[in-house]
Design an enzyme around this catalytic site. Structure first.
Site, short mmCIF file in Angstrom:
data_model
loop_
_atom_site.label_atom_id
_atom_site.label_comp_id
_atom_site.label_asym_id
_atom_site.label_seq_id
_atom_site.Cartn_x
_atom_site.Cartn_y
_atom_site.Cartn_z
CB CYS A 386 -0.97 0.03 1.09
SG CYS A 386 -1.94 1.30 1.30
CG ASP A 388 -0.77 3.94 5.40
OD1 ASP A 388 0.14 4.45 6.08
OD2 ASP A 388 -1.90 4.18 5.61
NE ARG A 390 -1.14 4.74 8.75
CZ ARG A 390 -2.20 4.47 9.06
NH1 ARG A 390 -2.71 4.83 10.33
NH2 ARG A 390 -3.12 4.27 8.01
CG HIS A 442 -1.69 -1.13 6.00
ND1 HIS A 442 -2.18 -0.18 6.54
CD2 HIS A 442 -1.63 -0.64 4.59
CE1 HIS A 442 -2.56 0.83 5.91
NE2 HIS A 442 -2.34 0.46 4.59
CB CYS A 445 -5.93 -0.66 4.51
SG CYS A 445 -5.84 -0.04 2.78
#
Length: 582
Positions: A386, A388, A390, A442, A445
């Site tokens: 992803c 993302d 993080r 994750h 998400c």
């Protein structure tokens, strides 16, 4: 209290696009299955070695311990408060260019899109969805377009194209190379013109040498073009016209031979706002570098940056000598830490990766660089994750440059009609010969949460369009899944006029995240790329489904690994998803 671990029950879902049933504990078998699947009960008991997956498992443990020691509240804060990254990063999928590693960046710093040759293309739903989310939803302060010297796709744009027709997924690679080839043929930059004139006299043009000036110039020109494309996009024009928030766009180039990031001096920002200083060294300039593109008829000058008619943005001077660096300093410091540490811990690594490439091998397709005389240095892993901020693979796995070839998009999706992901996968499998494909979602998400929530009211316009288009396949899983937790969530939401994004620990939300990963594994295993590979048995390739818990930094195995027929699947040295108690 209820335990819904893999050992407790089969999690089944049927998709409307296929009459087949997927069982997590007995792993997916299509009719006349061309692959071998691990089972829940025997995957970890297999006598087969881990196939070097232990490199990633060890790296993840190191990451967790170091984060707990140096920044103990970070992961918890990112879980509770969500992501607020200051940077959107557009980079190449190349395994030598891991943004989290190069910038020594903590989780939560960089929202990421990586594709072949760091390109922003208007018809690419993948990149459009990520940028829309970064700008409209997260409000990032900086967009960084970073290419790198030695880029395979840029080199492929210079060399003689492969014979036509090229079938299957490799067509996607050629489509991604085509815009760079257009720059190569249209550029007026001196180094590129000289290279082009020299090559015109040759019947066959080979892949250029790393230090070829025209090659390096084309790498830089490709970055500059994509800075312009982003600045001229409707997304940025609308932002600048409404002055929603200040956003700056920068062009950087990474030198894989010494680990240093350089500034190309083409930063742009909103009109009337001083562009922050860029605390990276400027690429040395011996002359004005100009190129004009036939598609626009405009001229771009690096030393006196590109100005379209009535520009909707503000340019920095060549040296980037504006105001405060507004956070860019953390990336510059991080890059220096990376260079210092890699010189101490693995002093020959960057040189080896430069001289020998990611992997040099005799290729049937001749799409990207080939030199069978060189030592083999190949990334063993293709990572689909992803965007993302993080979830940076290089950081989570504490991976050295050269380890992971990477594709990142919203919610780690593998879609058949997405040239972006198809091109990356084709190159990784056919050219680099990766041994493992990792699909890693994750918990928490945002793309999956948006698929559960009520969509925006029509008409859906602007950034919302790209985001909603991208998550539609996840919404289909949500609406058709037979997995207990998802069914219960769907039934609960059916009585509501408006459904908000679910909380982090909602069992149905977590289950949908896992099912999206499992679907990705299945789609990859059923793709023509993998079916062809398994039928020819050119090399063994295994596909795994992982999920990352942003709250504790741990990677979990979903137990759905698949591989070629008749080949035992390696041990997956990550813990299984734990039981859910509620």
């Amino acid at each position: 209290m209820r335990a819904q671990a893999f050992k407790a029950a089969l999690w089944l879902f049927s998709l409307s696009l296929t009459p087949q049933i997927y069982a997590v504990t007995t792993s997916y078998y299509p009719a006349s299955s061309p692959l071998n699947s691990s089972t829940l009960n025997n995957a970890t008991d297999s006598p087969t070695s881990s196939g070097n997956l232990d490199i990633l498992a060890t790296g993840n443990e190191f990451f967790r311990k170091e984060t707990a020691k140096t920044n103990p509240g970070l992961l918890r804060n990112l879980t509770v408060n969500g992501q607020h990254p200051p940077f959107m990063y557009l980079g190449c999928a190349d395994s030598r260019v891991s943004e989290g590693t190069i910038f020594n960046a903590k989780p939560g710093t960089l929202l990421v899109q990586r594709n072949i040759a760091n390109q922003f293309l208007s018809l690419d739903d993948d990149v459009q969805g990520v940028f829309s989310y970064a700008v409209a939803e997260l409000g990032v302060a900086h967009i960084i377009v970073m290419g790198h010297y030695g880029c395979g796709a840029v080199g492929a744009a210079i060399q003689t194209p492969p014979p036509t027709p090229v079938d299957g997924p490799r067509t996607a690679v050629r489509r991604f190379v085509a815009p760079i080839r257009e720059i190569y043929y249209a550029s007026n930059r001196t180094e590129i013109v000289k290279l082009r004139q020299r090559n015109e006299r040759l019947q066959h043009v080979d892949f250029p040498a790393f230090d070829e000036p025209g090659y390096r110039a084309l790498v830089e020109a490709n970055i500059e073009v994509n800075v312009r494309r982003i600045a001229e996009s409707s997304l940025i024009r609308n932002l600048y016209s409404t002055r929603g928030h200040d956003l700056f766009i920068h062009g950087f180039v990474y030198d894989i031979s010494d680990g240093r990031v350089y500034n190309l001096g083409v930063s742009v920002g909103p009109p009337g706002v001083e562009v922050p200083s860029v605390p990276f060294p400027l690429v040395s300039v011996s002359a004005i570098w100009l190129f004009s593109l036939s598609i626009t008829g405009r001229v771009y000058a690096v030393t006196t940056p590109y100005h379209p008619e009535s520009p909707p943005f503000q340019f920095s001077p060549l040296g980037g000598a504006g105001g405060s660096s507004s956070g860019l300093g953390m990336l510059a410091v991080g890059n220096e830490i990376f260079r210092t540490e890699i010189a101490i811990t693995d002093p020959g690594l960057l040189t080896n990766l430069t001289v020998n490439g990611q992997r040099q091998l005799i290729s049937r397709f001749h799409i990207l660089p080939i030199d069978s005389t060189r030592w083999h240095l190949d990334p063993q892993f293709l990572y689909l994750g992803c965007s993302d901020s993080r979830v940076s693979a290089g950081t989570i796995f504490n991976a050295k440059p050269g380890t992971l070839f990477v594709q990142r998009n919203i919610a780690n999706q593998f879609l058949n009609l997405d040239d972006d992901v198809q091109a990356v996968f084709s190159y990784a499998v056919d050219e680099l010969g990766v041994s493992h494909i990792i699909v890693m979602g994750h918990y928490g998400c945002g793309g999956v949460a948006a698929a559960i929530a009520t969509p925006p009211s029509p008409p859906i316009e602007g950034p919302d369009t790209a985001i909603q288009n991208w998550i539609s396949s996840i919404r289909e899983i949500y609406n058709t899944s037979n997995r207990t937790e998802i069914v219960q969530l769907r039934q609960k939401n059916a009585h509501l006029q408006h459904v908000d994004p679910p909380p982090f620990n909602d069992p149905g939300y977590r289950a949908l995240i896992e099912e999206n990963v499992v679907t990705g594994v299945r789609r990859i295993a059923e793709s023509s790329l993998i079916r062809n590979l398994y039928s020819t048995r050119e090399h063994d390739l295994f596909i795994h489904g992982f999920v990352y818990d942003i709250s504790n930094g741990r990677v979990y195995n979903l137990g759905v690994s698949v591989g070629p027929p008749g080949v035992q699947i390696p041990v997956v040295p990550f813990p299984r998803v734990p039981a859910v108690h509620h």
